[in-house]
Design a protein around this motif. Structure first.
Motif, mmCIF file in Angstrom:
data_model
loop_
_atom_site.group_PDB
_atom_site.id
_atom_site.type_symbol
_atom_site.label_atom_id
_atom_site.label_comp_id
_atom_site.label_asym_id
_atom_site.label_seq_id
_atom_site.Cartn_x
_atom_site.Cartn_y
_atom_site.Cartn_z
ATOM 1 N N GLU A 76 95.938 7.896 20.120
ATOM 2 C CA GLU A 76 96.949 7.060 20.719
ATOM 3 C C GLU A 76 97.750 7.753 21.946
ATOM 4 O OE1 GLU A 76 99.312 4.820 18.063
ATOM 5 O OE2 GLU A 76 97.558 4.176 16.874
ATOM 6 N N GLN A 77 98.059 8.641 21.590
ATOM 7 C CA GLN A 77 99.071 9.581 22.491
ATOM 8 C C GLN A 77 98.280 9.835 23.847
ATOM 9 O OE1 GLN A 77 100.763 13.100 20.686
ATOM 10 N NE2 GLN A 77 102.318 11.839 19.577
ATOM 11 N N THR A 78 97.088 10.359 23.568
ATOM 12 C CA THR A 78 96.066 10.795 24.792
ATOM 13 C C THR A 78 95.773 9.447 25.577
ATOM 14 O OG1 THR A 78 95.075 12.486 23.653
ATOM 15 C CG2 THR A 78 93.813 11.673 25.352
ATOM 16 N N SER A 79 95.471 8.250 24.901
ATOM 17 C CA SER A 79 95.369 7.045 25.604
ATOM 18 C C SER A 79 96.310 6.549 26.288
ATOM 19 C CB SER A 79 95.014 6.012 24.537
ATOM 20 O OG SER A 79 93.904 6.213 23.773
ATOM 21 N N ASN A 80 97.550 6.427 25.853
ATOM 22 C CA ASN A 80 98.931 6.298 26.501
ATOM 23 C C ASN A 80 99.144 7.008 27.696
ATOM 24 O OD1 ASN A 80 99.466 4.079 24.665
ATOM 25 N ND2 ASN A 80 100.879 5.479 23.526
ATOM 26 N N LYS A 81 98.738 8.515 27.540
ATOM 27 C CA LYS A 81 99.110 9.355 28.702
ATOM 28 C C LYS A 81 98.098 9.044 29.788
ATOM 29 C CE LYS A 81 99.679 13.608 27.499
ATOM 30 N NZ LYS A 81 99.315 15.153 27.205
ATOM 31 N N LEU A 83 96.673 5.806 30.223
ATOM 32 C CA LEU A 83 97.321 4.721 31.076
ATOM 33 C C LEU A 83 98.483 5.027 31.699
ATOM 34 C CD1 LEU A 83 97.131 2.296 27.855
ATOM 35 C CD2 LEU A 83 95.638 2.381 29.970
ATOM 36 N N GLU A 84 99.455 5.970 31.575
ATOM 37 C CA GLU A 84 100.720 6.070 32.171
ATOM 38 C C GLU A 84 100.334 6.892 33.531
ATOM 39 O OE1 GLU A 84 103.097 8.420 29.360
ATOM 40 O OE2 GLU A 84 103.635 6.584 28.331
ATOM 41 N N ARG A 85 99.265 7.875 33.435
ATOM 42 C CA ARG A 85 99.193 8.598 34.632
ATOM 43 C C ARG A 85 97.934 8.279 35.252
ATOM 44 N NH1 ARG A 85 99.575 14.642 32.045
ATOM 45 N NH2 ARG A 85 101.810 14.527 31.518
ATOM 46 N N GLY A 86 96.918 7.720 34.759
ATOM 47 C CA GLY A 86 95.898 7.252 35.243
ATOM 48 C C GLY A 86 94.994 8.243 35.113
#
Length: 198
Positions: A76-81, A83-86
Motif C-alpha cells: 500500500e505504501q509503495t502504491s501510494n508513493k 500515485l502521489e509522485r507518478g
C-alpha cells in the motif's frame, strides 16, 4: 582478585560485541550483507508483492518496485508513493550487487497458426485502430477537404462553468487537434506524391 575478574569480563564482552558487529556486516559466504550494501535493513519482499504492484503499474520497472518494497515492506505504501509522485526512483548501483537485474518479461509466445490469414488478423486490427476511429471522427474527416485546416485547432481554450462543459470542450479540442494533424499529414503526402510524379 575482584578487579581481575571485572577486567576479564569486560574484555570478553568487548570481544563478543566486536564479533557480533563484524558478523552482521558479512554473510556466511563472506559477501557483505544487504543491510550494509543498501544502507538500511531490507524488509521481506515476496514475488507476489512485486507482481501485485507491477500489475497495477506496468510501466514501473520491477527493480524500482522491489527497491521501494525493500524499504517500506508494504504494498500500500509503495502504491501510494507511485500515485502521489507518478514514478518510483531507480535503485542505486549498489542495489544491483545484492539483487542482480531482473530481465524484462518477453511477450508471451503465441501459438503457431496454421492459417496465414489468421496470423495477419491481429496486426490488421492494430493498423486499423487509429485516432480517427478511436475518437469516432470518421464523419468529420469526410466533411473536411485536404487543403482546409480545422477552424478551431489553434483557438485558446475558455474555462467553462461546469465540469460537463469543460469535458465537452476538452473532447472538442482533442478532436480538432486530431483533425488538424490528419490534414497536415494528407497535405504532406500530397506534396510528396507531386514531387515523386514524372
Amino acid at each position: 582478585m575482584g578487579e581481575v575478574v571485572n577486567v576479564l569480563v569486560a574484555v570478553a564482552v568487548i570481544v563478543l560485541v566486536v564479533r557480533w558487529v563484524s558478523s552482521g556486516s558479512k554473510d556466511g559466504n563472506g559477501a557483505p550483507s544487504p543491510s550494509t550494501v543498501l544502507g538500511f535493513r531490507p524488509k521481506t519482499v515476496t514475488p507476489e508483492m512485486i507482481d501485485t504492484i507491477h500489475a497495477m503499474f506496468p510501466d514501473i520497472p520491477s527493480d524500482n518496485i522491489r527497491y521501494d518494497l525493500l524499504r517500506t515492506g508494504n504494498v500500500e505504501q509503495t502504491s501510494n508513493k507511485i500515485l502521489e509522485r507518478g514514478f518510483l526512483p531507480a535503485p542505486p548501483p549498489a542495489y544491483y550487487t545484492v539483487y542482480p537485474r531482473t530481465p524484462q518479461p518477453n511477450a508471451p509466445a503465441q501459438p503457431a497458426a496454421t492459417n496465414p490469414n489468421a496470423a495477419a488478423g491481429p496486426s490488421k486490427a492494430k493498423k486499423q485502430d487509429n485516432l480517427i476511429t478511436r475518437y469516432h471522427l470518421e464523419a468529420r474527416t469526410s466533411a473536411t477537404s485536404v487543403g482546409a485546416e480545422p477552424e478551431e485547432a489553434g483557438r485558446k481554450a475558455v474555462w467553462e462553468d461546469s465540469a460537463e462543459k469543460r469535458e465537452a470542450s476538452l473532447r472538442e479540442r482533442k478532436a480538432q487537434m486530431i483533425l488538424a494533424a490528419r490534414q497536415r499529414l494528407l497535405a504532406q503526402q500530397a506534396k510528396e506524391a507531386e514531387g515523386a510524379g514524372p
